[in-house]
Design a protein around this motif. Structure first.
Motif, PDB file in Angstrom:
ATOM      1  N   ARG A  10       8.454  20.146 -16.742  1.00  0.00           N
ATOM      2  CA  ARG A  10       7.273  19.426 -16.270  1.00  0.00           C
ATOM      3  C   ARG A  10       6.466  18.850 -17.428  1.00  0.00           C
ATOM      4  N   GLN A  19       5.092  14.115  -7.855  1.00  0.00           N
ATOM      5  CA  GLN A  19       4.705  15.150  -6.906  1.00  0.00           C
ATOM      6  C   GLN A  19       4.605  14.501  -5.540  1.00  0.00           C
ATOM      7  N   TRP A  24       7.175  19.188  -6.635  1.00  0.00           N
ATOM      8  CA  TRP A  24       7.599  18.311  -7.720  1.00  0.00           C
ATOM      9  C   TRP A  24       9.061  17.928  -7.546  1.00  0.00           C
TER      10      TRP A  24
END
Length: 95
Positions: A10, A19, A24
């Motif tokens: 991330r 997202q 995600w």
């Protein structure tokens, strides 16, 4: 297989991510490059992503989907047919 966490991915700027619906999704192409692994068998969805100012439809998957594929046994799909023992345990042909 490279051990990695979702938090590391991330934070990485080379992996495009989005997202969607509180979850995600990561670009499969970017994840293949990042992990240096073939992820062609991962289940994916196509989502619009802003890449270099352009909105492109990108194949994306969740971290869970990617990890599930990476941890799968290499011959798991063949277990039922190829790795089965002989029909007759004594080795002769069944009559």
């Amino acid at each position: 297989m490279k051990k990695i966490t979702e938090a590391i991915v991330r934070k990485d700027k080379t992996v495009n991510k989005i997202q969607f619906d509180k979850e995600w999704f990561y670009s499969l192409e970017d994840m293949q490059d990042f992990l240096n692994e073939d992820l062609s068998g991962v289940e994916y969805v196509t989502l619009p992503m802003d890449i270099y100012g352009e909105i492109l439809d990108v194949k994306c998957a969740t971290w869970e989907d990617i990890e599930r594929f990476r941890q799968k046994e290499p011959l798991e799909d063949f277990r039922g047919s190829v790795l089965r023992g002989p029909l007759n345990p004594k080795g002769g042909k069944k009559k």
